[in-house]
Design a protein around this motif. Sequence first.
Motif, PDB file in Angstrom:
ATOM      1  N   SER A   1       0.839  -1.194   0.000  1.00  0.00           N
ATOM      2  CA  SER A   1       0.000   0.000   0.000  1.00  0.00           C
ATOM      3  C   SER A   1       0.878   1.249   0.000  1.00  0.00           C
ATOM      4  N   LEU A   2       0.628   2.144  -0.946  1.00  0.00           N
ATOM      5  CA  LEU A   2       1.440   3.361  -1.069  1.00  0.00           C
ATOM      6  C   LEU A   2       0.664   4.614  -0.680  1.00  0.00           C
ATOM      7  N   GLY A   3      -0.574   4.453  -0.247  1.00  0.00           N
ATOM      8  CA  GLY A   3      -1.394   5.619   0.124  1.00  0.00           C
ATOM      9  C   GLY A   3      -2.061   6.251  -1.080  1.00  0.00           C
ATOM     10  N   GLY A   4      -3.000   7.139  -0.820  1.00  0.00           N
ATOM     11  CA  GLY A   4      -3.698   7.837  -1.910  1.00  0.00           C
ATOM     12  C   GLY A   4      -2.793   8.885  -2.515  1.00  0.00           C
ATOM     13  N   ARG A   5      -2.532   8.777  -3.793  1.00  0.00           N
ATOM     14  CA  ARG A   5      -1.663   9.750  -4.474  1.00  0.00           C
ATOM     15  C   ARG A   5      -1.996   9.784  -5.958  1.00  0.00           C
ATOM     16  N   PRO A   6      -1.719  10.920  -6.629  1.00  0.00           N
ATOM     17  CA  PRO A   6      -2.043  11.027  -8.063  1.00  0.00           C
ATOM     18  C   PRO A   6      -0.969  10.336  -8.904  1.00  0.00           C
TER      19      PRO A   6
ATOM     20  N   ASN B   1      13.118   4.167  -3.832  1.00  0.00           N
ATOM     21  CA  ASN B   1      12.376   5.109  -2.993  1.00  0.00           C
ATOM     22  C   ASN B   1      10.986   4.596  -2.605  1.00  0.00           C
ATOM     23  N   GLY B   2      10.672   3.378  -3.012  1.00  0.00           N
ATOM     24  CA  GLY B   2       9.387   2.798  -2.640  1.00  0.00           C
ATOM     25  C   GLY B   2       8.243   3.209  -3.530  1.00  0.00           C
ATOM     26  N   LEU B   3       8.545   3.828  -4.671  1.00  0.00           N
ATOM     27  CA  LEU B   3       7.491   4.217  -5.616  1.00  0.00           C
ATOM     28  C   LEU B   3       7.572   3.339  -6.868  1.00  0.00           C
ATOM     29  N   PRO B   4       6.456   3.227  -7.594  1.00  0.00           N
ATOM     30  CA  PRO B   4       6.468   2.374  -8.787  1.00  0.00           C
ATOM     31  C   PRO B   4       7.445   2.898  -9.842  1.00  0.00           C
ATOM     32  N   ASP B   5       8.225   1.996 -10.400  1.00  0.00           N
ATOM     33  CA  ASP B   5       9.184   2.309 -11.462  1.00  0.00           C
ATOM     34  C   ASP B   5       8.468   2.093 -12.794  1.00  0.00           C
TER      35      ASP B   5
END
Lengths: 189, 189
Positions: free
Chosen positions: A4-9, B151-155
């Motif tokens: 889960s990465l949280g609500g984000r655009p 950084n834990g965000l989708p690549d």
Amino acid sequence: MKKSLGGRPLLFPTPVLVIGTYDADGKPNVAAVSWGGICSSDPPCVAISLRRVTHTYANIVAQKAFTVNLPSHDQVKVADYFGLISGKSVDKLAKAKMTPVKSTLVAAPYVKEFPLVLECRLRHTVEIGLHVQFIGEILDVKADEAVLNPNGLPDIKKVNPLIFDPATHSYFNVGMFVADAFSVGESLR
Amino acid sequence: MKKSLGGRPLLFPTPVLVIGTYDADGKPNVAAVSWGGICSSDPPCVAISLRRVTHTYANIVAQKAFTVNLPSHDQVKVADYFGLISGKSVDKLAKAKMTPVKSTLVAAPYVKEFPLVLECRLRHTVEIGLHVQFIGEILDVKADEAVLNPNGLPDIKKVNPLIFDPATHSYFNVGMFVADAFSVGESLR
């Protein structure tokens, strides 16, 4: 198990759209946005979202029209510049040596040097939150002859549009052909 | 001199989004759409457009929720199949051997095998024409660990999403990194 990465655009891909408008005095302005996309086939419509503080927001409210211009891969410096600063105090087009062309269909300018442009008349305004969404009817699509395919439609690889990656705040280009749509999935039917 | 192509729904790139919904009986359905995009940063929102005749349209009206799932490049056959037929009479998920997972946040299923999903609560409905636009607040983004960057965000290259080309009705993938955003244009300031 997904993380889960949280609500984000966050969505892939998002486009790089340069919005052309006139202010109340008829001065042209451009701004780059990535929150937008096609939202209707008939009438053909495109949606773009702007913050209320922007010059482009005020211009669209005043003129009820805008253009959507697609910069090419090699125009990334100009496209990025158009998203960096406000046109309230600077003539971004002059600074970037780009040429505004007055649309004959709507009260908005398009950018001569960009290969593909949509001329739009405002149809709906949706108050969402930080952003306001403007839905424009696409009255005409105009393209440089050099980017057309043999069927007279824009070739995505010749336009070579930019993609915005909202996760890393970077630009990518379009890659390889993968498959024909409404066709490759037929075998699962 | 640009060539006039008439008013048509054309933009590069448009995404390939698989919309997950439940019908009134709780049966999961999926449908592929390319008319959509991020439309607000705060609250984070995504817009998708559906025709009224679709099963997904009726499901969103009933449940006021949907998920947006991003298929990867190698899932193109399944993604295309999800856009070829209606879920009114066929269980597309079962046919494609894909797994619906019940969201704990909204009344909609996401697809386990797709690398990136957004769970959305309906906030706005905009009647445009042939298409109705649904704006959903993104309550959570969920991603497979395998597609995350350090950084834990989708690549974007690991997700390897599809691009729909509305001019030729074909799919492309994402190409090369071009430049950093909010940076490469600084030299024109």
